[in-house]
Every structure is written in structure tokens, then in C-alpha cells.
Scaffold this motif. Structure first.
Motif, mmCIF file in Angstrom:
data_model
loop_
_atom_site.group_PDB
_atom_site.id
_atom_site.type_symbol
_atom_site.label_atom_id
_atom_site.label_comp_id
_atom_site.label_asym_id
_atom_site.label_seq_id
_atom_site.Cartn_x
_atom_site.Cartn_y
_atom_site.Cartn_z
ATOM 1 N N ASN A 180 57.230 -39.253 -3.387
ATOM 2 C CA ASN A 180 57.538 -38.702 -2.231
ATOM 3 C C ASN A 180 56.496 -37.464 -2.230
ATOM 4 O OD1 ASN A 180 59.111 -36.700 -3.067
ATOM 5 N ND2 ASN A 180 60.779 -37.993 -2.756
ATOM 6 N N PHE A 181 56.276 -36.794 -1.298
ATOM 7 C CA PHE A 181 55.270 -35.571 -1.236
ATOM 8 C C PHE A 181 56.020 -34.619 -2.074
ATOM 9 C CE2 PHE A 181 53.942 -31.668 0.994
ATOM 10 C CZ PHE A 181 52.582 -31.875 0.856
ATOM 11 N N ASP A 182 57.350 -34.407 -1.940
ATOM 12 C CA ASP A 182 57.631 -33.091 -2.630
ATOM 13 C C ASP A 182 57.551 -33.551 -4.131
ATOM 14 O OD1 ASP A 182 58.762 -32.091 -0.364
ATOM 15 O OD2 ASP A 182 60.755 -32.819 -0.413
ATOM 16 N N ASP A 183 57.775 -34.500 -4.501
ATOM 17 C CA ASP A 183 57.491 -35.171 -5.966
ATOM 18 C C ASP A 183 56.014 -34.800 -6.339
ATOM 19 O OD1 ASP A 183 60.087 -35.782 -6.366
ATOM 20 O OD2 ASP A 183 59.428 -38.141 -6.274
ATOM 21 N N LEU A 184 55.267 -34.815 -5.392
ATOM 22 C CA LEU A 184 53.732 -34.816 -5.669
ATOM 23 C C LEU A 184 53.650 -32.910 -5.733
ATOM 24 C CD1 LEU A 184 50.724 -35.754 -5.846
ATOM 25 C CD2 LEU A 184 50.937 -35.319 -3.160
ATOM 26 N N VAL A 185 54.129 -32.632 -4.852
ATOM 27 C CA VAL A 185 54.022 -30.862 -5.146
ATOM 28 C C VAL A 185 54.593 -30.628 -6.339
ATOM 29 C CG1 VAL A 185 54.666 -28.883 -4.011
ATOM 30 C CG2 VAL A 185 53.861 -30.898 -2.635
ATOM 31 N N GLN A 186 55.726 -30.973 -6.764
ATOM 32 C CA GLN A 186 56.218 -30.359 -7.895
ATOM 33 C C GLN A 186 55.357 -30.797 -9.176
ATOM 34 O OE1 GLN A 186 59.105 -28.715 -8.229
ATOM 35 N NE2 GLN A 186 58.904 -28.386 -6.076
ATOM 36 N N THR A 187 54.667 -32.166 -9.113
ATOM 37 C CA THR A 187 53.862 -32.452 -10.081
ATOM 38 C C THR A 187 52.610 -31.805 -10.301
ATOM 39 O OG1 THR A 187 54.795 -34.702 -10.074
ATOM 40 C CG2 THR A 187 52.594 -34.534 -11.101
ATOM 41 N N LEU A 188 52.136 -31.372 -9.312
ATOM 42 C CA LEU A 188 50.701 -30.645 -9.265
ATOM 43 C C LEU A 188 50.506 -29.715 -10.265
ATOM 44 C CD1 LEU A 188 49.847 -30.988 -5.592
ATOM 45 C CD2 LEU A 188 48.915 -32.223 -7.501
ATOM 46 N N PRO A 189 51.486 -28.568 -10.410
ATOM 47 C CA PRO A 189 51.162 -27.330 -11.119
ATOM 48 C C PRO A 189 51.450 -27.882 -12.590
ATOM 49 C CG PRO A 189 52.996 -26.824 -9.691
ATOM 50 C CD PRO A 189 52.697 -28.105 -9.347
ATOM 51 N N ASN A 190 52.369 -28.875 -12.963
ATOM 52 C CA ASN A 190 52.775 -29.047 -14.087
ATOM 53 C C ASN A 190 52.359 -30.112 -15.073
ATOM 54 O OD1 ASN A 190 54.980 -27.217 -13.849
ATOM 55 N ND2 ASN A 190 55.829 -28.610 -12.123
ATOM 56 N N GLN A 191 50.974 -30.399 -14.449
ATOM 57 C CA GLN A 191 50.621 -31.796 -15.309
ATOM 58 C C GLN A 191 50.191 -31.457 -16.834
ATOM 59 O OE1 GLN A 191 47.881 -34.358 -12.511
ATOM 60 N NE2 GLN A 191 47.978 -32.493 -11.434
ATOM 61 N N HIS A 192 49.790 -30.326 -17.072
ATOM 62 C CA HIS A 192 49.314 -29.997 -18.302
ATOM 63 C C HIS A 192 50.141 -28.926 -19.057
ATOM 64 C CE1 HIS A 192 45.712 -32.000 -16.772
ATOM 65 N NE2 HIS A 192 45.541 -32.334 -18.007
ATOM 66 N N PHE A 193 50.117 -28.627 -20.229
ATOM 67 C CA PHE A 193 50.787 -27.234 -20.836
ATOM 68 C C PHE A 193 49.824 -26.348 -20.510
ATOM 69 C CE2 PHE A 193 52.414 -30.988 -23.342
ATOM 70 C CZ PHE A 193 53.694 -30.605 -23.024
ATOM 71 N N PRO A 194 50.606 -24.873 -20.851
ATOM 72 C CA PRO A 194 49.588 -23.848 -20.325
ATOM 73 C C PRO A 194 48.488 -23.652 -21.042
ATOM 74 C CG PRO A 194 52.100 -23.191 -20.684
ATOM 75 C CD PRO A 194 51.875 -24.726 -20.937
ATOM 76 N N GLY A 195 47.579 -23.004 -20.517
ATOM 77 C CA GLY A 195 45.965 -22.924 -21.015
ATOM 78 C C GLY A 195 46.090 -22.459 -22.551
ATOM 79 N N GLU A 196 46.812 -21.154 -22.561
ATOM 80 C CA GLU A 196 46.534 -20.418 -23.993
ATOM 81 C C GLU A 196 47.911 -21.088 -24.785
ATOM 82 O OE1 GLU A 196 44.989 -16.614 -23.472
ATOM 83 O OE2 GLU A 196 45.426 -16.727 -21.488
ATOM 84 N N THR A 197 47.855 -22.374 -24.917
ATOM 85 C CA THR A 197 48.757 -22.968 -25.903
ATOM 86 C C THR A 197 47.999 -23.802 -26.873
ATOM 87 O OG1 THR A 197 49.581 -24.635 -24.449
ATOM 88 C CG2 THR A 197 50.665 -22.648 -24.480
ATOM 89 N N ILE A 198 48.695 -24.048 -28.160
ATOM 90 C CA ILE A 198 48.474 -25.225 -28.868
ATOM 91 C C ILE A 198 49.601 -26.268 -28.846
ATOM 92 C CG2 ILE A 198 48.894 -24.203 -30.997
ATOM 93 C CD1 ILE A 198 46.644 -25.603 -32.147
#
Lengths: 688, 604
Positions: free
Chosen positions: B515-533
């Protein structure tokens, strides 16, 4: 005697037919008397044991639960039977023939249920390693809130309640721990294994907790916190289920261990295109595995009760006698096994898996997965029980004779027949019921089915069925006759070996091979004949009292005079049919030459490096001429004067100055071959 | 006046703004009538007579100028011919425009109603109006067709253009000027202008580099200095963006009817029901060219909203206020830059909002941080969504010489997130604001992963694998770092291949939004933080599954077997499990490596 042959043969077929109103082969019989022969058809309401006994089985209802795809556990309660399901973590209740949502959870699946703490329902699931607790009557369709969240875990795979100590055990993953939780929800680690998952639990009367792992498939007996003994290290992937036999029924423990097949792919990216999440066009990544059922007595002795390499087992329970009942993971069947290791197929459902089974008490039932359904067992035996055989294939159109059966008790038997591998509207209807052995009235056809009904004696046991049949007699047809060591050899011999290459040693043995198409597969007798070209009389190669039934023969031609011959092979099905109904077929191979004389070398001279002479053979062309210095390591080929080896007489005049010494006086070896490999050798001295 | 009453030779006049805000007259003479010029629409050919038009001939921006014969309005100046040597124009009959005006418009134009199919008015069609489509906004022409989680601004522009181009383009070889709308662009640099041209030109908009004006909401200070209402022949702007960066579609009001008006005489996007802000405007001058002349102007006073975009006209409702997305951009680290705070508003539109936001941010960043030296930038964007709270999106980049620009931002996670919020199967989310904080440093903060070495090729079960990483900064000496990758004891006897991946390239295991709420939750979390390995390895025999917002990361094979189904297509996705461990890194890792370690059985 040596043979040479030309395989530019023209195969002449001559059919010799014997007319008959009814063409027939020998009578054959379908015999059904084992588990494998009885199963494969429709087992509606019947059971089949591994010793080949078919009995009236269970009748059961069917309540479909389309909102779930998998059943993980069931639990009878006062308000109905609860079904723990996936993929939405819903607990359904089945009561009075209807299903309803009893509770929802924010999980993917509820995997385990137990009655605990005075009648409450405790459920575990994944992901989240949460335990839920509720009174059965309070489960009215709402969402359950977690009662306990187990630390350092992501999944709960099994729960078992210890009524004496009022504590519930929870088996978890992925760190392979068993927790003990008291009535107030206080959880502590009871056992910490080195396995990733503990997937099954069962509590013995003596308080021993049996736990099965996934990983290396260990069965543990846990007697106290942290004190566990490995009962068995299975050669499998998990110990899927455990059942402890009450001491009153002999004691011991049953455990199911599985090996799974199939490989899994890498995770896909999340998608919101609202397409189906899985494709049913692709085969499932998990296929039928292998299942084992082991029994361990109180002394720890192990006994393999059931081994199945065609399916794994996903559920295990005990019947009223304390004997194991297992649900399978690929064909949706329920097996039972007795102490004598006689396996019986109790139920055959349309689902892929039987995930939970309970055949004890007043309300026996079982639940299936993929698709999910709840089946209340309504009775056993009776007129609804029908066993239908798999489709029996006679290979070609068959005329059916008497059908006989052996049973304990009275049965009714019917047959039907048709000419398609799958029964359809073109098949005949089921015949009138036979109450005793009788001639089958179903029309002649290639395929036939038999079915038995238990409408006369609910306790009857069917043990053996025999159905006699005779197929149409189809004429066998010879399609190829070849000469050589084998069929492939004959093709190789169609070309003369390259100059300088090795030649086969001459032999008087000739290997004859032939191919035949025999649709009714009756036994064939072969006769072999030869004659010289131009003659009308055939001579038998085989003695008249020899019955030759194979498709090859080694023919010794040593006593034959040189010349051109024809060969004939006759195939007859007289061995399987009366003389007036037998068919035969013949095939002639032309231009087989028998040659036993090597070529003759004459008029040889070697002057100034030029070799002259003549090679002459009796019947066939000269195939090769070659020279070598005496003591030389290799022979050098020379060509005839006309450049082609195609006549029985070939003259040659070759410059071999590169082979002979320029000073002359050298001795040279000359060899000539015919096509059959017959060889002659001469010597000649070189002159200046 | 009816179409049949307009005859060749009839003379009259038109109204348009040549300069400033007041409409002026120009003379016209009817040449002829083209029947069925568009489906169900005729076109009058007229010759215009005016000193300016004798020079400029056909002028873009005059679209919508009302034409009168015998004191009666016959239509709107709307079409011209390229390289015209005479001042000849095509006039859309007023009847077609009034039909558009009468078409029903939903009372509430919340985000998501744009482009919804609506029935013809009862008057024009003779039928009783049907109820508006409840699923308005789902499936309209501007919605991105594709997986929202893979939103692509360039592809979206191509999709919109593919729909509008056949409608707006004239017949091939006719020489007729397309019914494009001139968009006055202000505040954009050359690269951003090039980018926006690539996106919008195929959709029927003609970009003109101009000023953006100072159009603001009416205040006491501006009261009395600006016109309060639109007038026939006056300037109307469709405001796609306004503020420090502006884009305005400029045309002429044909006729004001009560609180509504019709304008242009041709479509803008031909998108049907729209909800775009409009403004009263002024004209600086008519720029004459041999190809096509055009008005250059700017908005003066926001007023109303474009509510209907049809073949014969656009319809503006002066009582409506179209939603916009306020965007604030703050840039730190660009020492000495005169302007580090940028504010603008973007039309709340499925297509325009994500694209223009990325365009505007990229343009502002480039203008502020342009530098030929190495640079690393980190952008933290907060997107406020009505009813769903705020989400934070991380973007970053490192390189040499102007690494940031509109094309960079078009592929930024912020753009993708906005695209997904506005283009998804559930609803068109309402973005109430975007705040972007960018931090810039003038060095390239990257670490090339040159190599990885196992300190011990075999480890005891339960012990971690110690991996030494050889990291090469962009400038400076290579450095080493040892990470300890935990390995479960249950993997005893196995060989593990540990893959080392930059965090920004490693995807998290996420469920498919339901649903839309799931989508909103997914958007910022698709990848790990940029400055990580991220160190990852396969878990043999174990599975993972996602379904309905749930993620199960490690399942035994028996559970995977049970979860799968052969009878339902809506079922959990089950796949091979991988363990992922995240290690912070001071800088962005470049490159991947892998090592293989043997896990010993511990027999003591």
C-alpha cells in the motif's frame, strides 16, 4: 575361407501373410498385487498397504480456506479447531463445517499452536520470534498483540507445553535456541544449540524435551536447562517432526527427517507493479524431497520405520494404538506404518502437502497445504470407498478375457476401456458390476481401467487382481540386414581403408545383423538362407531344428565356394501364434561376395628406380599395392597405371627411386591386397 | 458568431498585449474557413494588420487572442505557419472553446484528479453527465508507466511526450506551427535549460530563456498595483515553477466568463482535467524572427488554476488555488558563494514535480558550487508527505569539476522518491514540502577498495572471519583496515565466499509494498547508508522470504518448502538467504572484492 562383400545391396521385402479372422498373440495378464501396482490411480476413500492390500479407508469433508496458502499447525479447542496458516499469519477456526478468521497477527506465518496455562492458546510465528497468547473464546477475528518477544531470535518454529511445570517451550531460529517461558511471560534460554534452527519439539511423560534441528538434522533429548544429548545425527537437512509414544503404548520416540531438493534464486528487487508475486508457470523451486521415519525405543535403539525417496514428510502424529501417521510433502498423502513395517496409504488428497494430521479421538481430522483445506474425518469404509486402478496399457488394441480377483470379503469390480492414454468421453462407460470372476465386457481397446467398490462389505480387503488379455497380432517387419561385426561396422566397411592404413585380418566368420519392428512384441523366430547369384534355390544357413530368436548371427563361410551370394532373413511370429494366425516377413540382401584367394603379382621388374608389374585377383578388384625396402619400417603405397584400383587386374609402373638405394642391389618387398583383405607378398631386386 | 456566418472578406479586430499588461487592438480580415481542421473543429484563416504584426507576422504567445467580427467574438488566434512571409493566423472557433468551458470539472481537485477521464458536458453532448471516475488520477496520461520503485525521469518524459506529440503536432509536411505553448524560463543555467528542453520540448512546450518575474501571492503591498482579474486579450501564465527558479507557460486570455476563462485556442498538454497554478502576466516585447516570433513576458499576479486542458482551449478557474510543492535548498561548504539558500515552488504534478524539482535543485547546486577542483557533496532531503509524515533521502556524489547538475539530480534518489510518491498504484501522494540540505567539501572523499585479504584462510566455527581491506584514497597513501565478519557456528565445514560491496550499491532485503504507506516506508531504506561497506555471504540451505510487508531473512529449508505454493500466484517470494553485515566507512567505497574462507569443524 574368407569373405568379401559388396553392400550396394538392394533390400527386397517379401511379405508372407496368413489370413485369419482373428489375429492374436499369446495371452498375457495384468497382475495387480502390490503397493506400487495398486497405487497410481484414484484412491478415493481407500487405503493401500505396502503388502498389497486395498481396504476401505477414510471418508472426510473438505473445507477450503482460499485466503491461506500453507497450514503449519492445528489445535483442537472447545470453540473449534484452530489452523495456523501463512502467508499472512492468520489463525483460522473451523467449527461446524465452516471456517472463520479467529485471529490475525502481524507475521508471515503462525507456525505453532499449543494449549497452555489453563486453556489459553499460545501461538508462535515468524518473522519476529513472537509468542501470542489468548483465550480461545477471545479469538474473534481481531489482531493479536505479542505476548512475548523472544530475544536474539527471528522465528518461532514449534511450541510445547509442560503442564506439570506450567511452562511452555519455544523452538527458534536462526540461532538455534529453545526458550522456556513461564505463565508471566518471562523467557529464558533453555537450550542453545550450534544449529541455526530448532524446528520441532515434543515433550515426554518423563519431562524430557525432544528437539529437532535444521542444519545437520540432529535429534536432541534435553533433560534440564543446557543439558542435552544428541539422540541421532540424521543424514538429512532437518528433523521436521517428533512424536513421543506414551509408556502405556510402549514408549519411545518417532522422528521424521527430510532431505529437500531444489535450489533457490537470489532475491529480487521489491516491485510495486502489482504483478503476481510468484509465477506458477515456472516449476516450484522446492520439489519432492526424501523422507525418513525413525523410531527410538526407550533404550535409544533406532529402527528405520519408513523410507521414501519420492517424497518428504511434513507432519507426524500417533494413532489410537500409538503407531505413527505421517503426512507427505509432495503428493498430499497420509501414510501409516505398523510394527512390521507395513506401510499403508491412508489418504490421498488433492493438495500438495498434508501439514497436520490427528486421527485419534472422536473428531479425527487432517489439514492440507497448497491449497489449504481442513478435512474432518467422517468415517471409515462403506459404499463410498472406491479404488480405481491406474490406466493399464496393453501396448496395442487388446481383447480382454476373464478378470479374477482375490479378496477377503465381497467386492464389486468394474472395468472400462479406451484408446487414449487418459480416460475421456471416448472411453467406454464403466461395465456392469461383477460380483464374481467373469469375462470382461468392456470393448477391445489398448487401455483399460479396473475399479473396486466396497458397497457389499465395508471390511473387505482386495489383495490381487488378474486381467487376461490378448492383443492384435501385428506382423513383424524386417527393416535392415547388414553384414559385418555389427551394424555400424558394416557401414565402416563400405569404404576401403586409406593406403598405408591397417587392414582387418581376413576371417571366414561373417556377422549378420538385422533390425525388425515388432509392434506387439511377441517372440519372433528367424530363419537365414543363402543362394548364389542366378540360382533359384535357397540353402538354409541354420539347421532346421534350430530356433533362432535374436537379431544377429555369426555365419561361418569357410566351406562355401568363392562367388557372389544373396542372403535372406525370414522373421515369423509362429512361436506366439497358432500356425493359421502367424505372420512372417522376409528381407533379401544382394551382392555378398565370398573370396578366398589373394591377388597374384607377376612380371615384376625394378630398373633404375622404376617398379613395373601386374597384380591380378580372382573375383574382386585389387585394393592396394605397397612397397618397402627389406627391413624398412614402413610400406609406401603405389598407384596402378590407370590411377584407380577398380579392376581385378591392375598393372603398375611407378617411380620409387626415393625408396630404393640409387646404387642398386637393394631388395624390395611388394605386397598386393584385394578388397577382402587377402594379401600376397613378393620380393624384387633393384637394378641400375 | 457561428462558424457558417463567418465569410471570406469579413473584417474585424483582435485583442492582445503587445507590451505591458493592457490589451491593444489589431485588425483582421477573414480569408477562409478550414473545415474539420481538428476532429470536430474548424479553423478560420485570417490576415492580421498591425505595424508590429507586419514585422513579426505570426507570434507565439498571442495564442488565445480574441478575434471579433462585427463586434462578435468568432474565436481565438491559435495557429501559425513556420517561416510565414505574411501575417496569416489560424483562429479556433469560439464555439469549440465554449464547449470546453462547459465541460464538468470535479469540485475538489486534490492531487490525483489530474487527467481523469470525464464525460462531455450535458449541453455539448446532449447526455446526462455521468459520475466522475472515482479512480481519477490512476492511469492518466502523465502517470509514470512502470515500477514506481524504478522511477526514471527521462523515461517519464518520453512517456508523456509519446502521448502528447501526436496530439499537438501538425500534419507532417503542412508547415503548420505546432500548437506549442511558449514557456518562459527564468533562473536556469545553460545545462539546466538544455535538460528541461530535452524533457519538455517533445511534450508540446517551447522553452524560451526569459525572466521569471516576481509574481507572488497578493499582499497589501502589491494590492492596487496589479490587476485583480483577467481580461479578454490579457496575458495568462501557467506557472509550472516559481520563485528563484521559474517556468511559465505564456498565452492570451480569450474570454472571461464569470470566475472562469478560456485561453490559448489550443491545448497545453491536452491532459484533460488539470490542476496547475496560473497568474496574470505582462509582456515585455514581441521578439520577431524569421522562423517564429514570440512574446517574451513574465507573471505578475498569481490567480486561479488551470482546471481543464482540451483540444480547443485551456480553462482557468479563478476561484481555485492549485497545489504547489515548496522546495527549500540550503547549501553549506560553498565558501564565498553569494547565494546559498534557494526557494521555489513546483506545480504539484505527477510528471512536472519530480522532474522540475531535480532540475531546479541541480541548477541551484551548479550555480552555487561550480568548481573545477575535486568535490564531494552530501544531500539530505526531507520530503513531507500529507498523512504519511516525513521521509529522509540521502544523495551524494564525488568527482572533479562540476559534478552536480540537473542531469545528476534527475537520477538522484530524491527524484526517484518523489516520482514514486506521485506515481504509484495506490494514490497520488500529496507532497507538502521538500527541504534539501547539501554539504559540500572540496576534496574527493572516496576510498577505492583495491584489495581484500583474509588474515586466516581457515577459521574455527563460531569465530569471525578477519578481513584486511586495502583502501586507496583519491589522494594520499593507501591504508589498511581490518574488519571482523561474524560467521555462525552452524556453517562449520563450509567454504564461505564473503563479498564486499559499497553500502550504496548493496540492496536491503525489503518486502514488496502492499500500500502507499508501505511504499513511503520503503523509499528511504532501499540501500544501506552511503558511507558503509557491506560484507555478505550466502547461507547454504537457508532461505529468505518476503510477502505483504513482512521479511523473513533466515528460514530453514522445511519452512521454505511450506511457504511456496503451486496453486496461488499471490504468495511469498522465497529465495536464497544471504547474511549482510554493515561496516561504517569514512568516505564512499569504490569497487568490490571477495574472499573465500573455510570454516573448520571444531572437534575439541
Amino acid at each position: 575361407m574368407k569373405l568379401r562383400y559388396a553392400l550396394i545391396a538392394i533390400l527386397l521385402a517379401a511379405g508372407v501373410a496368413q489370413s485369419s479372422d482373428v489375429d492374436a498373440v499369446g495371452t498375457r495378464t495384468f497382475v495387480l498385487d502390490s503397493l506400487d501396482s495398486f497405487k497410481g490411480g484414484d484412491l478415493e476413500g481407500v487405503t493401500i498397504s505396502s503388502d498389497g492390500a486395498v481396504s476401505a479407508g477414510y471418508h472426510y469433508g473438505n473445507i477450503e480456506i482460499p485466503d491461506a496458502t500453507s497450514t503449519w499447525a492445528t489445535l483442537p479447542t472447545a470453540t473449534g479447531t484452530l489452523l495456523a496458516t501463512g502467508p499472512k499469519g492468520v489463525i483460522f477456526r473451523v467449527h461446524e463445517g465452516k471456517s472463520e478468521v479467529a485471529a490475525e497477527t502481524e507475521t508471515m506465518a503462525i507456525t505453532s499452536l499449543a494449549t497452555a496455562f489453563g486453556g489459553d492458546v499460545v501461538a508462535g510465528g515468524f518473522p519476529g520470534a513472537k509468542l501470542f497468547r489468548s483465550a480461545p473464546g477471545a479469538m474473534t477475528g481481531g489482531t493479536l498483540k505479542p505476548w512475548v518477544e523472544l530475544p536474539d531470535s527471528e522465528d518461532v518454529w514449534a511450541v510445547a507445553y509442560d503442564a506439570k511445570r506450567k511452562q511452555i517451550f519455544a523452538a527458534t531460529g536462526p540461532n538455534g535456541k529453545v526458550f522456556r517461558v513461564d505463565g508471566k511471560g518471562k523467557a529464558e534460554v533453555y537450550f542453545d544449540s550450534e544449529e541455526p534452527h530448532i524446528v520441532s519439539l515434543a515433550l515426554g511423560e518423563d519431562g524430557v524435551l525432544y528437539a529437532g534441528s535444521s542444519g545437520t538434522a540432529l535429534l536432541y533429548a534435553i533433560r534440564a536447562p543446557g543439558r542435552a544429548r544428541v539422540v541421532r545425527d540424521f543424514d538429512a537437512k532437518d528433523v521436521k517432526a517428533i512424536a513421543v509414544v506414551p509408556q502405556a503404548q510402549g514408549g519411545g520416540v518417532y522422528a521424521v527427517a527430510n532431505v529437500y531438493k531444489g535450489s533457490l534464486k537470489t532475491p529480487p528487487r521489491p516491485s510495486t507493479t502489482l504483478t503476481p508475486t510468484v509465477s506458477l508457470r515456472r516449476p516450484p523451486t522446492t520439489r519432492a524431497g526424501k523422507g525418513r521415519l525413525m523410531y527410538f525405543d526407550d533404550a535409544g535403539r533406532a529402527e528405520l520405520m519408513l523410507k521414501d525417496d519420492k517424497t518428504h514428510f511434513v507432519s507426524l502424529s500417533l494413532d489410537d494404538k500409538g503407531l505413527p501417521v505421517v503426512g507427505t510433502g509432495s503428493e498430499g498423502q497420509i501414510f501409516s506404518v505398523d510394527k512390521n513395517h507395513v506401510k499403508t496409504i491412508l489418504v490421498d488428497t488433492d493438495s500438495r502437502q498434508v501439514s497436520s494430521v490427528s486421527l485419534i479421538g472422536k473428531s479425527p481430522y487432517f489439514a492440507s497445504s497448497d491449497p489449504v483445506a481442513f478435512h474432518a474425518v467422517t468415517g471409515r469404509g462403506g459404499t463410498d470407498a472406491v479404488w480405481t486402478s491406474k490406466v493399464l496399457d496393453a501396448g496395442m488394441r487388446a481383447h480382454f478375457g476373464r478378470l479374477q480377483w482375490r479378496s477377503d470379503g465381497a467386492l464389486e469390480i468394474q472395468t472400462r476401456s479406451g484408446n487414449t492414454a487418459k480416460p475421456n468421453d471416448n472411453w467406454s462407460p464403466w461395465s456392469a458390476a461383477m460380483k464374481t470372476s467373469a469375462v470382461v465386457t468392456s470393448p477391445s481397446a489398448r487401455y483399460v481401467q479396473v475399479r473396486a467398490r466396497w458397497n457389499r462389505d465395508a471390511n473387505a480387503v482386495l489383495r490381487r487382481i488378474e486381467l487376461a488379455f490378448v492383443t492384435d497380432n501385428a506382423r513383424a517387419l524386417l527393416s535392415e540386414v547388414t553384414v559385418g561385426k555389427s551394424s555400424s561396422d558394416s557401414k565402416k566397411n563400405k569404404t576401403v581403408p586409406a593406403s598405408g592404413g591397417p587392414l582387418d585380418k581376413p576371417s571366414s566368420k561373417v556377422k549378420l545383423n538385422w533390425k525388425v519392428e515388432n509392434p506387439d512384441k511377441d517372440t519372433l523366430r528367424y530363419r537365414l538362407f543363402y543362394r548364389t547369384i542366378g540360382s533359384n534355390r535357397w540353402y538354409a544357413i541354420l539347421p532346421s531344428d534350430t530356433t533362432h530368436t535374436t537379431t544377429s548371427y555369426s555365419w561361418d563361410t569357410e566351406d562355401l565356394p568363392e562367388g557372389r551370394y544373396e542372403l535372406r532373413v525370414d522373421a515369423s511370429d509362429e512361436l506366439a501364434n497358432p500356425p493359421d494366425r502367424a505372420w512372417s516377413h522376409s528381407l533379401i540382401l544382394q551382392q555378398v561376395l565370398v573370396d578366398n584367394t589373394p591377388p597374384v603379382l607377376s612380371a615384376l621388374s625394378l630398373v633404375g628406380g622404376r617398379l613395373k608389374g601386374e597384380a591380378k585377383d580372382g573375383l574382386g578388384p585389387v585394393a592396394r599395392i605397397e612397397v618397402a625396402p627389406v627391413g624398412g619400417a614402413r610400406f609406401f603405397p603405389i598407384f596402378p597405371s590407370d590411377g584407380v584400383f577398380d579392376d581385378a587386374v591392375e598393372t603398375f609402373d611407378a617411380d620409387i627411386s626415393g625408396v630404393v638405394p640409387p646404387t642398386g642391389g637393394g631388395l624390395l618387398v611388394i605386397r598386393a591386397y584385394d578388397e577382402a583383405g587377402n594379401r600376397t607378398t613378393r620380393h624384387v631386386t633393384s637394378k641400375r | 458568431m457561428r462558424v457558417d456566418d463567418v465569410k471570406p472578406g469579413m473584417k474585424g479586430y483582435g485583442l492582445t498585449v503587445f507590451s505591458g499588461m493592457k490589451p491593444q487592438r489589431f485588425d483582421v480580415e477573414v480569408i477562409s474557413t478550414l473545415h474539420n481542421f481538428r476532429p470536430g473543429q474548424d479553423l478560420f484563416l485570417v490576415r492580421t494588420k498591425h505595424p508590429r504584426l507586419d514585422i513579426a507576422r505570426t507570434v507565439a504567445g498571442m495564442s488565445g487572442s480574441p478575434i471579433y467580427i462585427d463586434g462578435k467574438m468568432i474565436g481565438a488566434y491559435a495557429y501559425g505557419w513556420l517561416f510565414n512571409v505574411e501575417p496569416i493566423a489560424g483562429v479556433t472557433p469560439i464555439q469549440n472553446m465554449l464547449d470546453d468551458l462547459r465541460r464538468p470539472v470535479p469540485k475538489v481537485l486534490a492531487p490525483g484528479t489530474a487527467g481523469s477521464p470525464l464525460p462531455n458536458s450535458s449541453r455539448s453532448s446532449g447526455r446526462k453527465p455521468r459520475r466522475p471516475n472515482r479512480r481519477a488520477g490512476i492511469g492518466n496520461i502523465k502517470r509514470f508507466r512502470g515500477d514506481p520503485l524504478k522511477y526514471d525521469a527521462d523515461l517519464h518524459a518520453q512517456q508523456v511526450a509519446a502521448h502528447t506529440r501526436p496530439i499537438l503536432s501538425p500534419p507532417a509536411g503542412s508547415g503548420l506551427r505546432p500548437a506549442t505553448t511558449d514557456v518562459m524560463v527564468g533562473g536556469l543555467g545553460p545545462a539546466a535549460f538544455q535538460q528541461v528542453t530535452e524533457w519538455l520540448a517533445p511534450t508540446g512546450l517551447n522553452l524560451v530563456q526569459a525572466g521569471g518575474g516576481k509574481a507572488k501571492k497578493k499582499t497589501a503591498a502589491t494590492a492596487g498595483t496589479s490587476p485583480l482579474r483577467y481580461v479578454d486579450g490579457g496575458v495568462v501564465n501557467v506557472q509550472l515553477a516559481r520563485g528563484d527558479i521559474s517556468m511559465n507557460g505564456l498565452g492570451t486570455v480569450t474570454h472571461v466568463v464569470g470566475d472562469k476563462l478560456i485561453a490559448f485556442g489550443h491545448p497545453m498538454f491536452n491532459g484533460g482535467i488539470e490542476n496547475l497554478p496560473t497568474a496574470i502576466g505582462r509582456v515585455h516585447w514581441i521578439l520577431s524572427t524569421q522562423n517564429r516570433s514570440f512574446k517574451i513576458g513574465e507573471p505578475v499576479q498569481p490567480l486561479g488554476a488551470l482546471v481543464n486542458d482540451r483540444q480547443a482551449s485551456i480553462v482557468v478557474d479563478m476561484n481555485r488555488v492549485a497545489p504547489t510543492i515548496p522546495v527549500e535548498l540550503n547549501i553549506r561548504g560553498a565558501h564565498g558563494a553569494p547565494k546559498t539558500n534557494w526557494r521555489f515552488e513546483i506545480a504539484h504534478d505527477q510528471f512536472l514535480a519530480p522532474n522540475f524539482t531535480s532540475l531546479a535543485i541541480g541548477n541551484a547546486l551548479k550555480a552555487t558550487t561550480a568548481e573545477r577542483n575535486d568535490m564531494t557533496w552530501r544531500a539530505k532531503s526531507t520530503v513531507s508527505i500529507a498523512g504519511a509524515g516525513d521521509i529522509e533521502i540521502e544523495d551524494f556524489g564525488a568527482g572533479a569539476g562540476n559534478p552536480i547538475g540537473s542531469s545528476t539530480m534527475a537520477r538522484a534518489r530524491l527524484t526517484r522518491a518523489m516520482g514514486a510518491i506521485l506515481n504509484n498504484p495506490w494514490k497520488m501522494g500529496r507532497i507538502t514540502g521538500v527541504r534539501v540540505d547539501v554539504r559540500v567539501v572540496h576534496r574527493r572523499e572516496t576510498l577505492a577498495l583495491r584489495g581484500a585479504q583474509l588474515l586466516s584462510p581457515e577459521i574455527d566455527a563460531g569465530n569471525p572471519a578477519r578481513v584486511r581491506l586495502l583502501l586507496q584514497p583519491h589522494y594520499g597513501e593507501a591504508m589498511t583496515r581490518v574488519i571482523e565478519v561474524p560467521v555462525p557456528a552452524s556453517l562449520a565445514g563450509r567454504r564461505l565466499t564473503i563479498k564486499l560491496t559499497p553500502g550504496y550499491r548493496a540492496r536491503r532485503l525489503l518486502p514488496t509494498p502492499q500500500n502507499f504507506d508501505d511504499l513511503v516506508q520503503t523509499l528511504p531504506n532501499q540501500h544501506f547508508p552511503g558511507e558503509t561497506i557491506v560484507a555478505s555471504y550466502a547461507l547454504p540451505d537457508e532461505a529468505a522470504a518476503t510477502f505483504a510487508g513482512q521479511v523473513a531473512k533466515r528460514l530453514p529449508p522445511g519452512a521454505a518448502d511450506a511457504l511456496q505454493t503451486t496453486t496461488q500466484s499471490l504468495a511469498p517470494r522465497v529465495f536464497a538467504a544471504r547474511q549482510k553485515i554493515v561496516f561504517p566507512s569514512r568516505g564512499y567505497i569504490v569497487g568490490e572484492q571477495s574472499v573465500t574462507v573455510k570454516v573448520r569443524n571444531v572437534l575439541r
